[in-house]
Design a protein around this motif. Sequence first.
Motif, PDB file in Angstrom:
ATOM      1  N   UNK A   1      30.803  54.513  33.975  1.00 32.91           N
ATOM      2  CA  UNK A   1      30.707  54.960  35.220  1.00 32.91           C
ATOM      3  C   UNK A   1      30.438  56.267  35.608  1.00 32.91           C
ATOM      4  N   UNK A   2      28.940  56.881  35.687  1.00 34.06           N
ATOM      5  CA  UNK A   2      28.655  58.178  35.538  1.00 34.06           C
ATOM      6  C   UNK A   2      29.227  58.728  37.057  1.00 34.06           C
ATOM      7  N   UNK A   3      29.334  58.311  37.961  1.00 33.56           N
ATOM      8  CA  UNK A   3      29.765  58.885  39.216  1.00 33.56           C
ATOM      9  C   UNK A   3      30.363  57.953  40.243  1.00 33.56           C
ATOM     10  N   UNK A   4      31.330  58.327  40.931  1.00 34.75           N
ATOM     11  CA  UNK A   4      31.823  57.525  42.335  1.00 34.75           C
ATOM     12  C   UNK A   4      31.770  58.461  43.551  1.00 34.75           C
ATOM     13  N   UNK A   5      30.838  59.514  43.547  1.00 33.98           N
ATOM     14  CA  UNK A   5      30.494  60.609  44.198  1.00 33.98           C
ATOM     15  C   UNK A   5      31.852  61.200  44.845  1.00 33.98           C
ATOM     16  N   UNK A   6      32.728  61.268  43.934  1.00 32.22           N
ATOM     17  CA  UNK A   6      34.090  61.758  44.086  1.00 32.22           C
ATOM     18  C   UNK A   6      34.980  61.106  45.049  1.00 32.22           C
ATOM     19  N   UNK A   7      34.706  59.791  45.098  1.00 33.63           N
ATOM     20  CA  UNK A   7      35.746  58.949  46.047  1.00 33.63           C
ATOM     21  C   UNK A   7      36.368  57.872  45.448  1.00 33.63           C
ATOM     22  N   UNK A   8      37.498  58.035  45.138  1.00 28.65           N
ATOM     23  CA  UNK A   8      38.012  56.922  44.535  1.00 28.65           C
ATOM     24  C   UNK A   8      38.284  55.831  45.187  1.00 28.65           C
ATOM     25  N   UNK A   9      38.027  55.676  46.309  1.00 30.50           N
ATOM     26  CA  UNK A   9      38.188  54.507  47.095  1.00 30.50           C
ATOM     27  C   UNK A   9      36.995  53.626  46.867  1.00 30.50           C
ATOM     28  N   UNK A  10      35.936  54.095  46.196  1.00 28.80           N
ATOM     29  CA  UNK A  10      34.812  53.308  45.547  1.00 28.80           C
ATOM     30  C   UNK A  10      35.238  52.343  44.649  1.00 28.80           C
ATOM     31  N   UNK A  11      36.190  52.718  43.756  1.00 24.98           N
ATOM     32  CA  UNK A  11      36.768  51.888  42.783  1.00 24.98           C
ATOM     33  C   UNK A  11      37.807  51.097  43.352  1.00 24.98           C
ATOM     34  N   UNK A  12      38.502  51.224  44.192  1.00 29.05           N
ATOM     35  CA  UNK A  12      39.486  50.517  44.992  1.00 29.05           C
ATOM     36  C   UNK A  12      38.830  49.339  45.445  1.00 29.05           C
ATOM     37  N   UNK A  13      37.668  49.768  46.144  1.00 27.83           N
ATOM     38  CA  UNK A  13      36.933  48.513  46.785  1.00 27.83           C
ATOM     39  C   UNK A  13      36.389  47.566  45.723  1.00 27.83           C
ATOM     40  N   UNK A  14      35.944  48.344  44.399  1.00 29.14           N
ATOM     41  CA  UNK A  14      35.096  47.484  43.579  1.00 29.14           C
ATOM     42  C   UNK A  14      36.345  46.252  43.024  1.00 29.14           C
ATOM     43  N   UNK A  15      37.399  46.939  42.725  1.00 33.36           N
ATOM     44  CA  UNK A  15      38.542  45.992  42.075  1.00 33.36           C
ATOM     45  C   UNK A  15      38.897  44.811  43.363  1.00 33.36           C
ATOM     46  N   UNK A  16      38.978  45.235  44.364  1.00 33.20           N
ATOM     47  CA  UNK A  16      39.396  44.281  45.537  1.00 33.20           C
ATOM     48  C   UNK A  16      38.130  43.187  45.670  1.00 33.20           C
ATOM     49  N   UNK A  17      36.864  43.520  45.429  1.00 42.07           N
ATOM     50  CA  UNK A  17      35.616  42.697  45.696  1.00 42.07           C
ATOM     51  C   UNK A  17      35.847  41.820  44.350  1.00 42.07           C
ATOM     52  N   UNK A  18      35.978  42.316  43.253  1.00 41.06           N
ATOM     53  CA  UNK A  18      36.069  41.493  42.057  1.00 41.06           C
ATOM     54  C   UNK A  18      37.139  40.386  42.101  1.00 41.06           C
ATOM     55  N   UNK A  19      38.274  41.003  42.714  1.00 39.07           N
ATOM     56  CA  UNK A  19      39.281  39.886  42.346  1.00 39.07           C
ATOM     57  C   UNK A  19      39.020  38.768  43.503  1.00 39.07           C
ATOM     58  N   UNK A  20      38.440  39.153  44.605  1.00 40.32           N
ATOM     59  CA  UNK A  20      38.142  38.279  45.516  1.00 40.32           C
ATOM     60  C   UNK A  20      37.021  37.112  45.031  1.00 40.32           C
ATOM     61  N   UNK A  21      36.111  37.742  44.342  1.00 38.91           N
ATOM     62  CA  UNK A  21      35.164  36.697  43.590  1.00 38.91           C
ATOM     63  C   UNK A  21      35.697  35.813  42.824  1.00 38.91           C
ATOM     64  N   UNK A  22      36.845  36.380  42.131  1.00 43.69           N
ATOM     65  CA  UNK A  22      37.395  35.671  41.091  1.00 43.69           C
ATOM     66  C   UNK A  22      38.182  34.451  41.731  1.00 43.69           C
ATOM     67  N   UNK A  23      38.987  34.962  42.836  1.00 45.89           N
ATOM     68  CA  UNK A  23      39.602  33.961  43.838  1.00 45.89           C
ATOM     69  C   UNK A  23      39.015  32.766  44.005  1.00 45.89           C
ATOM     70  N   UNK A  24      37.431  32.732  44.337  1.00 47.48           N
ATOM     71  CA  UNK A  24      36.742  31.639  44.469  1.00 47.48           C
ATOM     72  C   UNK A  24      36.677  30.550  43.362  1.00 47.48           C
TER      73      UNK A  24
END
Length: 414
Positions: free
Chosen positions: A388-411
């Motif tokens: 991960x080279x950058x998250x533009x200084x915003x940790x919420x990008x990682x929080x959102x990615x984890x949530x999106x990944x788990x929702x996809x797996x939930x399917x």
Amino acid sequence: MFNKNDKERLRALAERYAEAALGAGMREREARAKKINGLGVDRPLVNVFEVPWGELDGSPDLTPHCVDERARGLEYRLLQVLYQKEHFMADYTLPPYFSVPVVVKDTGFGLSVDEDTIDSISGSSIRAHAYYDQIPDIESLQKIQMPTPSLDGPQNAANLEAAHEAFDGILPIRQGGVSLYSAMWDIIPVYHSVQKTLDDLVDDPDYSHAAADAFTRYFERLHTEYERLGVLEVEPYYLHCTPALTDELPAADFDGEHVRQKDVWARGMAQIFAVVSPQMHDEFDLQYMQRLFDPCGLSYYGCCEPLDRKIGLLRKRFKNLRKISITPWADPERAASEIGGDYVFSYKPNPAFVAGGCDIDAVAAELRRVLEACRRHNTPCEITLKDISTVSGDVRNLTAWVGAANRAIDEFFS
């Protein structure tokens, strides 16, 4: 060892760290890692590694307060884990002890690096490099020195003392070890330049074979020396950012004390070979990597190079292969069909999706393709966001990615 304030600060953080390490779900994650590494199909473990911490250091939750330099190092490690737990823990698993990495002094290759670099502006450790040739011909390869690693006794003793001061009565302390990692084609371009390394595969194959053999001999010696020193890691939780726990290591005849190559994982890759044919990949890397993998218990191959068209060659070369890295530039259907249930499909999602905001739809679509392919072919799978080279200084990008990944797996997994 530490002043009163530093010690109180570390002990308070250590208690929070121990609460996380011993908390709900950690042992269940260990069991899932062992099942997947044993080629069982289970809900994929999701992990986030190689975070651009420099972008996030402005957070008060990542600000060290200790005065002593060693205390600050330990404090920052604790702060990072606790910050990750709060924002993007995913399935990251902490052992029920605190591991102190062993410090091994290395004599190196005996070569110098001549390079130009451009530092990252994002706070990550990633830099752009232009390398200049230090080993232009076969004769110059004789400059490569065989390694003579040694334990740094004073440093190890001081690090263990610091950990005991912070954790005694809170968590057990364990001396960590080193993993066997060989990536000669990441190293050769550092001393020979990227363009010349690639050109020589065609223009001077004798040189390329001589270079591969020289660095393979280096790593063969290094691995033997690690074994002699007794510093191999027999219980790694992670291997190149992926879960490493397994019921198959150490070997059945392990005496509980002397860790051998057959008791541990080996890891290798050839990222620069992303642009070469399967036959050339086999000729100049896999046949040499086989010498390094064969003595070991289990092996894991690949990183960022797409391997979906090369899995048959991996199958032929590596009898102890257990997991294969599959990148966003690989075809997941082809990869899963070639892997079947014989190896772990170690997927590395596209980190561009967290670079500026988080593209939740793109994350979900990417992972659905992987999960659908793995389900069709009954393929064990794990998912690790890294590089991960950058998250533009915003940790919420990682929080959102984890949530999106788990929702996809939930399917696919309840």
